[in-house]
Design a protein around this motif. Structure first.
Motif, PDB file in Angstrom:
ATOM      1  N   ILE A 534       0.701  -1.184  -0.013  1.00  0.00           N
ATOM      2  CA  ILE A 534      -0.072   0.072   0.194  1.00  0.00           C
ATOM      3  C   ILE A 534       1.004   1.393   0.146  1.00  0.00           C
ATOM      4  CG2 ILE A 534      -1.860   1.204   1.102  1.00  0.00           C
ATOM      5  CD1 ILE A 534      -2.652  -1.475   0.065  1.00  0.00           C
ATOM      6  N   LYS A 535       0.623   2.146  -1.086  1.00  0.00           N
ATOM      7  CA  LYS A 535       1.425   3.523  -1.062  1.00  0.00           C
ATOM      8  C   LYS A 535       0.810   4.228   0.133  1.00  0.00           C
ATOM      9  CE  LYS A 535       2.363   7.465  -3.876  1.00  0.00           C
ATOM     10  NZ  LYS A 535       1.933   8.049  -5.185  1.00  0.00           N
ATOM     11  N   VAL A 536       1.697   4.700   0.985  1.00  0.00           N
ATOM     12  CA  VAL A 536       1.193   5.869   2.343  1.00  0.00           C
ATOM     13  C   VAL A 536       2.022   6.990   2.001  1.00  0.00           C
ATOM     14  CG1 VAL A 536       0.675   3.837   3.504  1.00  0.00           C
ATOM     15  CG2 VAL A 536       3.042   4.420   3.685  1.00  0.00           C
ATOM     16  N   GLY A 537       2.771   7.122   1.012  1.00  0.00           N
ATOM     17  CA  GLY A 537       3.509   8.415   0.854  1.00  0.00           C
ATOM     18  C   GLY A 537       4.425   8.434  -0.221  1.00  0.00           C
ATOM     19  N   SER A 538       4.836   9.547  -0.445  1.00  0.00           N
ATOM     20  CA  SER A 538       6.037   9.792  -1.749  1.00  0.00           C
ATOM     21  C   SER A 538       7.371  10.354  -1.196  1.00  0.00           C
ATOM     22  CB  SER A 538       5.274  10.425  -2.797  1.00  0.00           C
ATOM     23  OG  SER A 538       4.902  11.615  -2.490  1.00  0.00           O
ATOM     24  N   TYR A 539       8.254  10.604  -1.964  1.00  0.00           N
ATOM     25  CA  TYR A 539       9.613  11.266  -2.030  1.00  0.00           C
ATOM     26  C   TYR A 539      10.073  11.588  -3.074  1.00  0.00           C
ATOM     27  CZ  TYR A 539      14.381  12.467  -0.623  1.00  0.00           C
ATOM     28  OH  TYR A 539      15.372  13.161  -0.249  1.00  0.00           O
ATOM     29  N   ASP A 540      10.075  12.951  -3.244  1.00  0.00           N
ATOM     30  CA  ASP A 540      10.732  13.614  -4.529  1.00  0.00           C
ATOM     31  C   ASP A 540      11.876  14.299  -3.964  1.00  0.00           C
ATOM     32  OD1 ASP A 540      11.263  14.886  -6.845  1.00  0.00           O
ATOM     33  OD2 ASP A 540       9.284  16.016  -6.946  1.00  0.00           O
ATOM     34  N   GLY A 541      12.990  13.670  -4.686  1.00  0.00           N
ATOM     35  CA  GLY A 541      14.366  14.220  -4.234  1.00  0.00           C
ATOM     36  C   GLY A 541      14.854  15.495  -4.986  1.00  0.00           C
ATOM     37  N   SER A 542      13.732  15.967  -5.754  1.00  0.00           N
ATOM     38  CA  SER A 542      14.260  16.985  -6.642  1.00  0.00           C
ATOM     39  C   SER A 542      13.487  18.448  -6.075  1.00  0.00           C
ATOM     40  CB  SER A 542      13.855  17.003  -8.083  1.00  0.00           C
ATOM     41  OG  SER A 542      12.515  16.755  -8.096  1.00  0.00           O
ATOM     42  N   ALA A 543      12.461  17.895  -5.275  1.00  0.00           N
ATOM     43  CA  ALA A 543      11.839  19.095  -4.281  1.00  0.00           C
ATOM     44  C   ALA A 543      12.654  19.855  -3.344  1.00  0.00           C
ATOM     45  CB  ALA A 543      10.800  18.652  -3.679  1.00  0.00           C
ATOM     46  N   PRO A 544      12.277  21.256  -3.340  1.00  0.00           N
ATOM     47  CA  PRO A 544      13.132  21.721  -1.956  1.00  0.00           C
ATOM     48  C   PRO A 544      13.078  21.078  -0.899  1.00  0.00           C
ATOM     49  CG  PRO A 544      11.534  23.145  -3.411  1.00  0.00           C
ATOM     50  CD  PRO A 544      11.089  21.920  -3.662  1.00  0.00           C
ATOM     51  N   LEU A 545      14.010  21.326  -0.094  1.00  0.00           N
ATOM     52  CA  LEU A 545      13.866  20.716   1.603  1.00  0.00           C
ATOM     53  C   LEU A 545      12.969  21.140   2.404  1.00  0.00           C
ATOM     54  CD1 LEU A 545      17.872  21.203   2.452  1.00  0.00           C
ATOM     55  CD2 LEU A 545      16.682  19.406   1.755  1.00  0.00           C
ATOM     56  N   GLY A 546      12.259  20.226   2.866  1.00  0.00           N
ATOM     57  CA  GLY A 546      11.038  20.285   3.795  1.00  0.00           C
ATOM     58  C   GLY A 546       9.892  19.818   3.001  1.00  0.00           C
ATOM     59  N   ARG A 547       9.960  19.717   1.720  1.00  0.00           N
ATOM     60  CA  ARG A 547       8.826  19.359   0.986  1.00  0.00           C
ATOM     61  C   ARG A 547       8.971  17.996   0.341  1.00  0.00           C
ATOM     62  NH1 ARG A 547       6.539  24.251  -2.310  1.00  0.00           N
ATOM     63  NH2 ARG A 547       8.639  24.634  -2.705  1.00  0.00           N
ATOM     64  N   GLN A 548      10.019  17.376   0.517  1.00  0.00           N
ATOM     65  CA  GLN A 548      10.490  16.207  -0.296  1.00  0.00           C
ATOM     66  C   GLN A 548       9.758  15.183   0.209  1.00  0.00           C
ATOM     67  OE1 GLN A 548      14.919  16.336   0.658  1.00  0.00           O
ATOM     68  NE2 GLN A 548      15.157  17.506  -1.582  1.00  0.00           N
ATOM     69  N   LEU A 549       9.606  14.811   1.554  1.00  0.00           N
ATOM     70  CA  LEU A 549       9.081  13.858   1.991  1.00  0.00           C
ATOM     71  C   LEU A 549       7.473  13.991   2.585  1.00  0.00           C
ATOM     72  CD1 LEU A 549       9.368  10.830   3.073  1.00  0.00           C
ATOM     73  CD2 LEU A 549       9.904  12.078   5.559  1.00  0.00           C
ATOM     74  N   GLN A 550       6.568  13.434   1.859  1.00  0.00           N
ATOM     75  CA  GLN A 550       5.025  13.465   1.933  1.00  0.00           C
ATOM     76  C   GLN A 550       4.468  12.013   2.530  1.00  0.00           C
ATOM     77  OE1 GLN A 550       3.716  16.401   1.752  1.00  0.00           O
ATOM     78  NE2 GLN A 550       5.235  17.435   0.844  1.00  0.00           N
ATOM     79  N   ILE A 551       4.110  12.131   3.713  1.00  0.00           N
ATOM     80  CA  ILE A 551       3.518  10.751   4.381  1.00  0.00           C
ATOM     81  C   ILE A 551       2.337  11.038   5.067  1.00  0.00           C
ATOM     82  CG2 ILE A 551       5.109  11.346   6.259  1.00  0.00           C
ATOM     83  CD1 ILE A 551       5.548   7.932   6.279  1.00  0.00           C
ATOM     84  N   GLU A 552       1.412   9.889   4.892  1.00  0.00           N
ATOM     85  CA  GLU A 552       0.220   9.860   5.653  1.00  0.00           C
ATOM     86  C   GLU A 552       0.242   9.101   6.624  1.00  0.00           C
ATOM     87  OE1 GLU A 552      -2.750   8.783   2.554  1.00  0.00           O
ATOM     88  OE2 GLU A 552      -2.250  10.482   1.331  1.00  0.00           O
ATOM     89  N   GLN A 553       0.679   9.621   7.669  1.00  0.00           N
ATOM     90  CA  GLN A 553       1.031   8.562   8.953  1.00  0.00           C
ATOM     91  C   GLN A 553      -0.194   7.825   9.475  1.00  0.00           C
ATOM     92  OE1 GLN A 553       3.504  10.555  11.681  1.00  0.00           O
ATOM     93  NE2 GLN A 553       3.482   9.032  13.321  1.00  0.00           N
ATOM     94  N   SER A 554      -1.322   8.591   9.423  1.00  0.00           N
ATOM     95  CA  SER A 554      -2.433   7.837   9.980  1.00  0.00           C
ATOM     96  C   SER A 554      -2.866   6.507   9.092  1.00  0.00           C
ATOM     97  CB  SER A 554      -3.592   8.923   9.855  1.00  0.00           C
ATOM     98  OG  SER A 554      -3.999   9.288   8.699  1.00  0.00           O
ATOM     99  N   THR A 555      -2.447   6.474   7.879  1.00  0.00           N
ATOM    100  CA  THR A 555      -2.857   5.044   7.200  1.00  0.00           C
ATOM    101  C   THR A 555      -2.004   3.981   7.352  1.00  0.00           C
ATOM    102  OG1 THR A 555      -1.608   6.176   5.255  1.00  0.00           O
ATOM    103  CG2 THR A 555      -3.771   6.721   5.482  1.00  0.00           C
ATOM    104  N   ILE A 556      -0.868   4.116   7.996  1.00  0.00           N
ATOM    105  CA  ILE A 556       0.326   3.132   8.196  1.00  0.00           C
ATOM    106  C   ILE A 556      -0.143   2.135   9.154  1.00  0.00           C
ATOM    107  CG2 ILE A 556       2.645   2.793   8.765  1.00  0.00           C
ATOM    108  CD1 ILE A 556       3.101   5.404   7.641  1.00  0.00           C
ATOM    109  N   VAL A 557       0.014   0.811   8.930  1.00  0.00           N
ATOM    110  CA  VAL A 557       0.087  -0.299   9.794  1.00  0.00           C
ATOM    111  C   VAL A 557       1.448  -0.550  10.214  1.00  0.00           C
ATOM    112  CG1 VAL A 557      -0.755  -2.390  10.110  1.00  0.00           C
ATOM    113  CG2 VAL A 557      -2.075  -0.891   8.860  1.00  0.00           C
TER     114      VAL A 557
END
Length: 903
Positions: A534-557
């Motif tokens: 299950i996809k619970v987030g994403s990571y874009d290494g080319s994005a500015p710092l602070g916006r590279q990691l996007q994660i939906e913590q509430s959906t993680i088991v």
């Protein structure tokens, strides 16, 4: 044997180097260059030879004959070819896939050609990757707009996921036969490989010839080196970005105490090394690092399992493949180990091999990075239409069929299962639609998508190289008969920039790296109890710092099906109001928690240092915030202030009562005998000593700061002067009883007054000079909260005043001590001696107490010393006399004073 001359030695070295690269070039390309023309030629076999010299001589002779004849032929070395899966075309793309993951160790005698040894452990996922390449090639061939008039072919071999088998597969691919040649090499570009170590070997081999190698799964940061691997490209991001993302992920989740597991290959080595370095920079600690050997023994596996079980780190980051992890995970499952939160690299985060129910208690909740997944239209139908065949070139498909259905095809008589046991027969008519494996699961393909993009990168490069644009070519067709080199193709591949059908931009940076995009995958059970990615987030290494990691913590088991983030720590984080203190010899994550000092705060959990409050601010009781400092001084309303004021008033009242008693009985012998004038002056000075303590209480002001030390110094000097005169009078009085003595007459009242004046004036001058030159002033001292005190810019002034008082007290004590045994019924020298001893005891104790007392207690100590010494003088000198005056009046007579009175 003579030495070779330097010039001759250099010539021989250059000749051998030239011969070596010429041989390698012939082996890789199989091309005979004739008259500047680049054409495909047919390959002929070379007979078996006994040593390497015969191979070289045969090659030189064959090449010379071909060159002389001018025939378009290629030389092929060896007669034992690895299995291939190929299709002819105008341009043939090479493909190297790890269809097997267990390669036998080569045994070379260097006396005969190496034999092809079979590999074992068929990988269904790798076969899907291979078929995705075939699907992409056929899709491009059916697309009339991308490469019109050009047919792509492919030549695919098995790398067995090992260095020596990968190099052998490369040589086989580079020597393949084609029907038409548009470049100088039969295979102008190669797609592969999956693992980093084999990829490094192949990339380093192809680099000098500028033959492009496009990897779909080799992520080692070491491959970024363009000096070592000039022709290497990849459609998968480098581990550099994955490591950054993993570090951000574990620190975001509060995991600073983790373990790592890796293998001995380059992918794991560089990945673990980069992760540990960056993780340490973020304040994290690696509790342990387990290295899985290439061929681990049972003892190795048990030792690693013991380490995992005994460690306090409950989060483990793993850089390995599922095949390398299998033995260790089986051991942990057998031990029923749970509670470990696995953080997976892309190499195994979507490995269906580990999703069997056997591993659910151990691996449920695993999180990790994966490449973006897509659903490629038509791919599933293409894969389901694969069928086995007895035709040559279908060996890989037949192997897949036997592995998928666990059977043996009738026309493959020598095939056995992986465990060496005979398998049941299969017909070849089995239906793939009713299977569920890593081959048929194409709902979200990831590595297959990288293979798909790699094929399209080559196709777009050819589109540009062969001028396939309608505006640039005749009849809207590619320039089919244009000759090009692999270096030209590599240049066009590096500059491709297109958007695929999934709206993803495909291009390479200067290092041949794609856009670093990742999905964050979580292993969760569905309703049927099966593991799903299950996809619970994403990571874009080319994005500015602070916006590279996007994660939906509430959906993680999390591990064990928990909804709370697991905790992994060597020491619990320090609460606000305390700081970390590193334990000697332990990692940074193992520490003790110490409370912040006064005036310092820490308002965050896990603070490493306490922050000092601004000036005139103070820490609250919990040491979590700075509050405006309350001005502290010895107030009249404090308990201590009230007690000191009460003692002061008591001293003043007692002195006044004694003065009244002495005034009432001033004509009695005991008052006259003690020089009533000096006694009244002494009582007056004692009253001043008591009253000067009131100047020290209350908020300091300009006038109180200047007055307090001057009043203290002058009052006590006047008191000491009176005591000194009284002592001298006592000594002279007994000396006057000696016949002919005129001492007492010479020290009459006028001389006594003069002595008091002369001993008091220096103190007055000293105080005046101090107050005029460097007067004390009010000062807000933030050292101990905010203490309002009198700051003395010239401290020696106070000690000079105190020293002068001490000098007079010492003289007085010395004289009184000399006269303490004079014969008299009421010897006042004894009383003065005792009072001086009390005075000295008080003020000697005062100095260390005054220096060490903080804040307002400094003032309290000085007041206590003033009151104690004043009470000592008052009680020792005057109370015994008042007792006789009031309670023994019969002794207050001339006879009583001379000792003639008998009780």
């Amino acid at each position: 044997m003579g030495l070779v001359k330097p010039s001759l030695l250099g010539t021989l070295i250059c000749l051998h180097i030239s011969v070596f690269f010429s041989l390698l070039f012939i082996i890789l390309t199989g091309v005979a260059v004739t008259e500047g023309k680049n054409q495909s030629v047919k390959v002929s076999d070379v007979e078996k030879v006994e040593n390497i010299d015969e191979i070289w001589n045969g090659l030189m002779t064959e090449g010379q004959n071909l060159s002389d004849s001018g025939l378009p032929q290629c030389v092929k070395v060896g007669n034992s070819e690895p299995l291939t899966f190929n299709s002819e075309g105008d341009v043939v793309i090479g493909g190297i896939f790890p269809l097997h993951y267990v390669a036998s160790k080569p045994v070379n005698s260097f006396q005969r050609r190496p034999l092809n040894t079979p590999c074992s452990g068929f990988d269904l996922r790798a076969f899907r990757w291979m078929m995705t390449m075939v699907f992409a090639v056929e899709e491009i061939n059916s697309n009339s707009s991308l490469l019109p008039g050009i047919k792509l072919g492919y030549r695919i071999v098995d790398s067995c996921d090992h260095v020596h088998t990968s190099l052998r597969a490369l040589l086989s691919t580079a020597q393949g036969e084609t029907t038409k040649c548009l470049s100088g090499s039969p295979v102008p570009a190669v797609i592969g490989l999956a693992s980093s170590s084999p990829t490094r070997a192949v990339a380093q081999t192809l680099g000098p010839f500028n033959i492009p190698l496009v990897s779909y799964f080799a992520t080692c940061t070491c491959l970024t080196d363009k000096y070592m691997y000039p022709s290497f490209l990849r459609t998968v991001p480098s581990d550099l970005f994955q490591v950054r993302g993993l570090v951000q992920l574990v620190t975001f989740l509060g995991w600073f105490w983790v373990g790592t597991i890796g293998t001995t290959d380059d992918y794991s080595h560089y990945g673990i090394q980069a992760f540990s370095s960056q993780f340490h920079q973020q304040g994290g600690c690696v509790a342990f690092h387990l290295m899985i050997p290439k061929s681990p023994t049972a003892a190795d596996i048990q030792e690693m399992a013991d380490k995992l079980q005994s460690s306090t780190a409950h989060v483990v980051v793993v850089f390995a493949t599922e095949g390398q992890l299998l033995d260790l995970l089986l051991e942990l499952t057998q031990r029923n180990v749970t509670g470990i939160q696995w953080v997976a690299s892309e190499a195994w985060v979507t490995a269906s091999l580990l999703t069997s129910p056997h591993f659910h208690p151990l691996l449920e909740g695993t999180v990790g990075f994966s490449f973006p997944g897509v659903r490629i239209p038509g791919l599933k139908e293409f894969l389901l239409n694969v069928r086995p065949s007895s035709k040559p070139g279908m060996e890989f498909v037949n192997m897949f069929w036997e592995e998928q259905f666990g059977c043996k095809l009738e026309f493959r008589e020598n095939s056995v299962s992986f465990d060496g046991q005979q398998s049941p027969l299969c017909t070849g008519a089995e239906d793939l639609r009713y299977t569920n494996s890593g081959y048929t699961d194409v709902s979200q393909v990831r590595i297959s998508y990288n293979v798909y993009k790699a094929v399209y990168v080559i196709a777009h490069a050819l589109h540009s190289l062969l001028k396939c644009n309608p505006a640039e070519s005749e009849k809207g067709q590619c320039e089919k008969h244009t000759s090009f080199t692999t270096e030209q193709l590599l240049h066009h591949m590096k500059t491709v920039n297109f958007t695929d059908q999934f709206d993803e931009k495909v291009y390479f940076d200067t290092n041949g790296e794609p856009v670093p995009l990742y999905d964050i995958i979580n292993w969760q059970k569905d309703r049927r109890g099966e593991i799903r990615f299950i996809k619970v987030g994403s990571y874009d290494g080319s994005a500015p710092l602070g916006r590279q990691l996007q994660i939906e913590q509430s959906t993680i088991v999390w591990t064990g099906g928990q909804s709370q983030v697991p905790v992994s720590q060597c020491s619990p984080p320090c609460l606000p109001g305390s700081r970390r203190a590193i334990q000697p010899g332990q990692p940074l994550c193992c520490f003790d928690c110490l409370p912040c000092a006064d005036g310092e705060i820490s308002n965050q959990t896990g603070s490493s240092e306490c922050t000092k409050c601004p000036k005139y601010y103070w820490s609250d009781r919990e040491k979590v915030k700075c509050v405006a400092g309350i001005e502290e001084f010895l107030s009249f309303y404090d308990t201590m202030g009230i007690i000191l004021v009460a003692l002061t008033l008591l001293g003043v009242i007692l002195t006044t009562v004694i003065t009244c008693v002495f005034h009432r009985f001033r004509s009695t012998p005991i008052v006259k005998a003690n020089n009533s004038e000096i006694s009244f002056l002494l009582l007056f000075s004692l009253k001043l000593c008591f009253l000067c303590s009131l100047v020290f209480i209350g908020q300091p002001s300009v006038w109180t700061c200047r007055l307090r030390q001057a009043a203290f110094g002058i009052s006590f000097v006047l008191c000491m002067s009176c005591l000194l005169v009284k002592t001298i009078v006592v000594l002279l009085a007994f000396r006057a009883n000696v016949p002919g003595s005129r001492a007492l007459k010479l020290f009459g009242p006028s001389q006594q007054r003069t002595l008091i004046l002369c001993t008091t004036v220096p103190q007055v001058c000293l105080c005046a000079g101090w107050l005029l030159g460097a007067p004390p002033f009010p000062f807000r001292n933030p050292t101990y909260q905010i203490v309002v005190e009198c700051k003395e810019p010239w401290p020696p002034g106070f000690y000079l005043i105190l020293g002068y008082i001490g000098l007079l007290a010492f003289i007085c004590l010395l004289l009184a001590f000399l006269g303490r045994k004079l014969p008299d019924t009421f010897n006042e020298a004894k009383l003065i001696t005792f009072s001086m001893l009390i005075f000295w005891a008080v003020w000697i104790s005062f100095i260390p107490a005054h220096v060490s007392s903080p804040g307002k207690f400094t003032v309290a100590v000085e007041i206590f010393a003033i009151l104690a010494s004043s009470f000592g003088l008052l009680l020792c000198v005057f109370v015994p006399k008042c007792y006789i005056i009031l309670f023994q009046p019969d002794r207050n007579t001339k006879k009583g004073m001379t000792g003639k009175y008998l009780r």
